[in-house]
Design a protein around this motif. Structure first.
Motif, mmCIF file in Angstrom:
data_model
loop_
_atom_site.group_PDB
_atom_site.id
_atom_site.type_symbol
_atom_site.label_atom_id
_atom_site.label_comp_id
_atom_site.label_asym_id
_atom_site.label_seq_id
_atom_site.Cartn_x
_atom_site.Cartn_y
_atom_site.Cartn_z
ATOM 1 N N ARG A 105 0.937 -1.102 -0.136
ATOM 2 C CA ARG A 105 0.183 -0.013 -0.149
ATOM 3 C C ARG A 105 0.777 1.271 0.007
ATOM 4 N N ILE A 106 1.996 1.099 0.713
ATOM 5 C CA ILE A 106 3.038 2.142 0.755
ATOM 6 C C ILE A 106 3.449 2.708 -0.744
ATOM 7 N N PHE A 107 3.998 1.624 -1.385
ATOM 8 C CA PHE A 107 4.624 2.004 -2.518
ATOM 9 C C PHE A 107 3.863 1.573 -4.010
ATOM 10 N N ALA A 108 3.227 0.457 -4.256
ATOM 11 C CA ALA A 108 2.507 -0.014 -5.069
ATOM 12 C C ALA A 108 0.870 0.438 -5.355
ATOM 13 N N VAL A 109 0.748 1.708 -5.777
ATOM 14 C CA VAL A 109 -0.763 2.195 -5.759
ATOM 15 C C VAL A 109 -1.663 1.248 -6.542
ATOM 16 N N ASP A 110 -0.789 0.993 -7.872
ATOM 17 C CA ASP A 110 -1.619 0.138 -8.520
ATOM 18 C C ASP A 110 -1.871 -1.463 -8.397
ATOM 19 N N GLN A 111 -1.329 -1.606 -7.345
ATOM 20 C CA GLN A 111 -1.396 -3.311 -6.877
ATOM 21 C C GLN A 111 -2.632 -3.614 -6.019
ATOM 22 N N SER A 112 -3.921 -3.016 -6.519
ATOM 23 C CA SER A 112 -5.077 -3.398 -5.856
ATOM 24 C C SER A 112 -5.459 -4.916 -5.835
ATOM 25 N N GLY A 113 -5.036 -5.456 -6.900
ATOM 26 C CA GLY A 113 -5.577 -6.867 -6.856
ATOM 27 C C GLY A 113 -4.796 -7.903 -5.933
ATOM 28 N N ARG A 114 -3.447 -7.631 -5.828
ATOM 29 C CA ARG A 114 -2.559 -8.265 -4.885
ATOM 30 C C ARG A 114 -2.721 -7.807 -3.442
ATOM 31 N N LEU A 115 -3.107 -6.624 -3.190
ATOM 32 C CA LEU A 115 -3.723 -6.069 -2.070
ATOM 33 C C LEU A 115 -4.889 -6.853 -1.334
ATOM 34 N N VAL A 116 -6.124 -6.983 -2.143
ATOM 35 C CA VAL A 116 -7.207 -7.910 -1.920
ATOM 36 C C VAL A 116 -6.720 -9.149 -1.645
ATOM 37 N N ALA A 117 -5.754 -9.950 -2.630
ATOM 38 C CA ALA A 117 -5.444 -11.145 -2.338
ATOM 39 C C ALA A 117 -4.778 -11.342 -0.669
ATOM 40 N N MET A 118 -4.025 -10.362 -0.536
ATOM 41 C CA MET A 118 -3.402 -10.628 0.860
ATOM 42 C C MET A 118 -4.384 -10.255 2.181
ATOM 43 N N ILE A 119 -5.377 -9.599 1.723
ATOM 44 C CA ILE A 119 -6.452 -9.434 2.870
ATOM 45 C C ILE A 119 -7.405 -10.561 2.834
ATOM 46 N N LEU A 120 -7.584 -11.317 1.628
ATOM 47 C CA LEU A 120 -8.244 -12.523 1.807
ATOM 48 C C LEU A 120 -7.582 -13.686 2.439
ATOM 49 N N LEU A 121 -6.149 -13.792 2.173
ATOM 50 C CA LEU A 121 -5.455 -14.695 2.661
ATOM 51 C C LEU A 121 -5.524 -14.661 4.461
ATOM 52 N N SER A 122 -5.387 -13.207 4.757
ATOM 53 C CA SER A 122 -5.425 -13.278 6.262
ATOM 54 C C SER A 122 -6.828 -13.437 6.910
#
Length: 340
Positions: A105-122
């Motif tokens: 979230r700090i660096f990759a603003v356009d990595q929304s898909g991977r961010l959602v994947a991390m949240i789902l894994l948690s």
């Protein structure tokens, strides 16, 4: 061989039996022995030992019953130990995925898909933790239904986590390129005195021991000759301390510039390595977590097949074979001999 001898007016019959002394037995003695041998005698049955526990109840030998009980107890102990390991792994997955999501979230603003994947894994790890505790309660209370439900749910969660890992977590070359672009844009905002990005680069340059995106030359003023040192911030110098006053930090910065003590390496490669390392950690921890979940599900099915409750005693044993149950119910027959 029959023999006879006359004693006066009496005829005595003898049966020659081949005695060592050569004398025959009288017939009436032989007949008396035969009659005595054919007379019915009650057969003394061996005393039945009172088998302890479940061998007498199910018609099984005592050692076999004990072996089955010990085997089931060993499976239960292994199951509980794996559940404890799975709980710890669930907590580890939650911690790693949340930290990786914050870094993205700090660096990759356009990595929304991977961010959602991390949240789902948690979230899935948190659900797995709850299901594992539920399964432990089921095996301790000997509830077959709870074990079946927990095994099915764990398999479903493992499949979902495996799909997320295969699709959204692995870092590709395109991801590294996008991260480089995001770092360059963030650096431009820091040069333009954006407070958020200035603070971000100060922390990043101090923690990673780097300077700018590709090196300290990014801070160079293009209007100045190349023999002048670039105007690096104090965060690029090893003497940077955030709790110092601005006057002291400026004096340290000038000394760092004059002596060229600032870091010579850019922050692009360290940030990409950190980003890739976080992703690999998520893949490794989650993969191990998935493997433990599958093992727990298989072991839960095995334990549920062996787990049988008997009233309120809480005794665990497999049901007796039908042949053993039938033979245990049959009455004992006594031997009788035919009368002569």
């Amino acid at each position: 061989m029959f023999c006879h001898r006359s004693i006066g007016s009496i005829v005595v019959l003898f049966i020659y039996t081949g005695r060592s002394d050569g004398l025959p037995y009288p017939a009436w003695l032989a007949m008396g022995n035969a009659t005595a041998s054919e007379s019915p005698e009650p057969v003394v049955e061996p005393p039945q030992t009172q088998h302890e526990g479940l061998g007498q109840l199910y018609g099984l030998p005592v050692p076999l019953a004990l072996r089955k009980k010990r085997k089931c107890l060993l499976l239960k102990i292994i199951y509980v130990a794996l559940c404890i390991i799975n709980i710890l792994l669930s907590i580890a997955v939650i911690a790693v995925t949340i930290s990786t999501a914050i870094t993205m979230r700090i660096f990759a603003v356009d990595q929304s898909g991977r961010l959602v994947a991390m949240i789902l894994l948690s979230v899935l790890a948190a659900v797995t933790l709850s299901i594992t505790i539920y399964a432990m309660v089921g095996i301790l209370r000997r509830h077959l239904r709870i074990l079946h439900v927990a095994s099915v749910v764990l398999v479903i969660l493992a499949v979902i986590q495996a799909l997320i890992l295969a699709v959204s977590v692995r870092v590709t070359e395109r991801d590294e390129l996008n991260l480089s672009i995001a770092l360059s844009e963030s650096f431009k905002l820091a040069i333009a005195d954006n407070p958020r990005h200035v603070r971000l680069w100060s922390i990043m340059q101090n923690d990673l021991q780097c300077c700018a995106v590709y090196g300290p030359q990014d801070y160079r003023n293009p209007k100045l000759p190349p023999y002048f040192a670039p105007d690096v911030p104090i965060s690029c110098c090893p003497s940077y301390m955030a709790d110092r006053s601005e006057l002291v930090q400026e004096r340290e910065r000038q000394a760092c510039k004059a002596k060229r003590l600032y870091s010579e390496y850019g922050c692009r490669n360290p940030v990409i390595n950190m980003y890739t390392g976080y992703s690999k950690t998520v893949v490794a921890v989650t993969s191990f977590h998935i493997g433990i979940m599958v093992i727990i599900a298989i072991l839960g099915c095995l334990v549920s097949k062996r787990l049988k409750t008997k009233g309120k005693t809480g005794v665990v044993l497999e049901a007796a074979p039908p042949q053993a149950a039938e033979t245990s119910k049959q009455p004992v027959k006594t031997k009788t001999s035919a009368k002569v």
